[in-house]
Design an enzyme around this catalytic site. Structure first.
Site, short mmCIF file in Angstrom:
data_model
loop_
_atom_site.label_atom_id
_atom_site.label_comp_id
_atom_site.label_asym_id
_atom_site.label_seq_id
_atom_site.Cartn_x
_atom_site.Cartn_y
_atom_site.Cartn_z
N ASP A 148 0.83 -1.21 0.00
CA ASP A 148 0.00 0.00 0.00
C ASP A 148 0.86 1.26 0.00
O ASP A 148 2.10 1.20 0.02
CB ASP A 148 -0.93 -0.07 1.23
CG ASP A 148 -2.27 0.59 0.98
OD1 ASP A 148 -2.40 1.37 0.02
OD2 ASP A 148 -3.20 0.36 1.79
N ASP A 203 -10.45 3.48 -3.13
CA ASP A 203 -11.17 2.29 -2.66
C ASP A 203 -12.62 2.18 -3.16
O ASP A 203 -13.34 3.17 -3.24
CB ASP A 203 -11.20 2.27 -1.13
CG ASP A 203 -9.83 2.00 -0.54
OD1 ASP A 203 -8.85 1.99 -1.29
OD2 ASP A 203 -9.76 1.80 0.69
C1 GAL Z 1 -6.20 1.27 1.48
C2 GAL Z 1 -6.36 0.24 0.40
C3 GAL Z 1 -7.46 -0.70 0.84
C4 GAL Z 1 -7.06 -1.35 2.14
C5 GAL Z 1 -6.76 -0.30 3.19
C6 GAL Z 1 -6.19 -0.90 4.46
O1 GAL Z 1 -5.20 2.16 1.14
O2 GAL Z 1 -6.68 0.86 -0.81
O3 GAL Z 1 -7.70 -1.66 -0.18
O4 GAL Z 1 -5.92 -2.15 1.91
O5 GAL Z 1 -5.84 0.66 2.70
O6 GAL Z 1 -5.89 0.05 5.43
#
Ligand code: GAL
Length: 401
Positions: A148, A203
């Protein structure tokens, strides 16, 4: 001096050509399950084992799903040597034992980390620990890493992801690298050398077309994400996929919306990562997620992202060129009213520069298969597809020779 110059140029070119990625791990879009969409930080060894069990017993494994991925919140700190520590309350047996369990089911094991100091949920990220973490993952038996992009400040995205990719390669265990920087730095332009898939947007949310404004960032319903994929078609292909995000099938939308969402993800040739509680899904949701003919369209070896071929405000017709000059057609009713289709096959030509497809439908007599109705509908010659599509639903057709 001249020799040194030629040598340096040679070194530079070979470092570009011989990228450090494990090749061939994702020749078709990865399929699996990820904890985030449904469980967020509520992850544990018991939950993950249950998901692995159900992936087998529900027929999902048989349909092609193989990765069980624990997203954020499994990690709690680092020990005095810098080793990452899984939350001992939630994962009392440790990650190696969990990986062994998942592998014993014939499945593969995925974890999540972050290129910055902290993950998006505030857990320790991998910045400064890339090689150490990659070695730990290899020792545990990790097969897939979602990486991430929170708390990365002024870090350079290609360099940060290359660093982890190199670390994985050096650790020696083949790992699918899922780049998750939400499309901020156009990963489709540099991600194929480094990883196997890259998120194209922020997301997803379990709604049809809503936008959830969180102030500094948005979450989007799946049709909003769908509309952001078109310009990226040319970047999609075997071993390097545009990732439209984990699915929200089974997370509260209507069954038509779930079916349409799944179908469009198949048409996009994007990863199929279930994001629901597969241990408590309805039969209808299970039937959607395990429809092998729909999945075969997603997993077609050519790996071509489908195109929005014709559209009005209400109705979209998507086409996905498949191997052997076959085609998938998806008729998607985007509106809130039922829509009639009268589609005379012979009148159409599918021309697509990106996949070098040029098919006149009046030249080949294809067999017509309605995938969700599980019915053969004769052939294309002099034939018209007549259907009424309920709101937010799809008709998915495969034309085969
Ligand atoms: C976001 C990501 C999500 C999930 C989340 C966890 O940045 O896009 O899919 O992984 O973090 O904190």
């Amino acid at each position: 001096m001249k020799k040194l110059f030629i040598f340096s140029i040679g070194l530079f070119i070979s470092s570009i050509i011989f990228s450090q990625k494990f090749e061939g791990l994702a020749l078709t879009p990865p399929m699996g399950w990820n904890s985030w969409n449904k469980f967020a930080c509520d992850v544990s060894e018991d939950l993950i084992k249950k998901m692995a069990d159900v992936m087998v017993s529900s027929g999902m494994k048989d349909a092609g799903y193989k990765y069980i991925v624990i997203d954020d919140c499994w990690q709690i700190g680092r020990d005095s040597s810098g080793n990452i520590i899984p939350d001992p309350k939630r994962f009392p047996s440790g990650m190696k034992a969990l990986a062994d369990y998942i592998h014993s089911k014939g499945l593969k094991f995925g974890l999540y980390s972050d290129a910055g100091m902290k993950t998006c949920a505030g857990r320790p990220g991998s910045r400064g620990y890339e090689y150490q973490d990659a070695r730990t993952y290899a020792n545990w038996g990790v097969d897939y890493l979602k990486y991430d992009w929170c708390s990365t400040g002024t870090q350079n995205a290609p360099a940060s992801y290359k660093l982890m990719s190199d670390a994985i390669y050096k650790a020696g265990r083949p790992v699918v690298l899922s780049i998750c920087e939400w499309g901020n730095n156009e990963p489709w332009k540099w991600g194929a050398e480094i990883g196997h898939l890259w998120r194209t947007t922020g997301d997803i949310y379990h709604c049809y077309d809503c936008i959830l404004n969180h102030g500094t960032w948005n979450q989007w319903g799946w049709t909003v994400i769908l509309d952001m994929q078109h310009k990226l078609r040319k970047y999609n292909g075997p071993d390097h996929w545009n990732d439209a995000d984990m699915m929200e099938v089974g997370n509260g939308m209507s069954i038509a919306e779930d079916r349409a969402h799944f179908t469009l993800w198949c048409m996009l040739a994007t990863p199929l990562m279930a994001g629901n509680d597969i241990a408590n899904m309805t039969n209808e949701v299970q039937e959607i997620l395990t429809n092998k003919e729909a999945i075969a369209i997603n997993q077609d070896p050519k790996g071509i992202q489908g195109l929005r071929y014709l559209y009005t405000d209400n109705l979209e017709i998507w086409v996905k060129p498949l191997q052997n000059d076959e085609l998938a057609f998806c008729f998607f009713n985007r509106s809130d009213e039922p829509q009639d289709i009268n589609f005379k096959w012979d009148k159409y030509r599918v021309e697509d520069g990106i996949s070098k497809t040029d098919i006149y439908l009046n030249k080949t007599n294809y067999k017509v298969r309605d995938i969700w109705a599980m019915k053969d509908l004769g052939t294309t010659k002099n034939a018209t597809l007549k259907k009424t599509i309920p709101p937010h639903d799809v008709v998915l057709i495969r034309l085969s020779k």
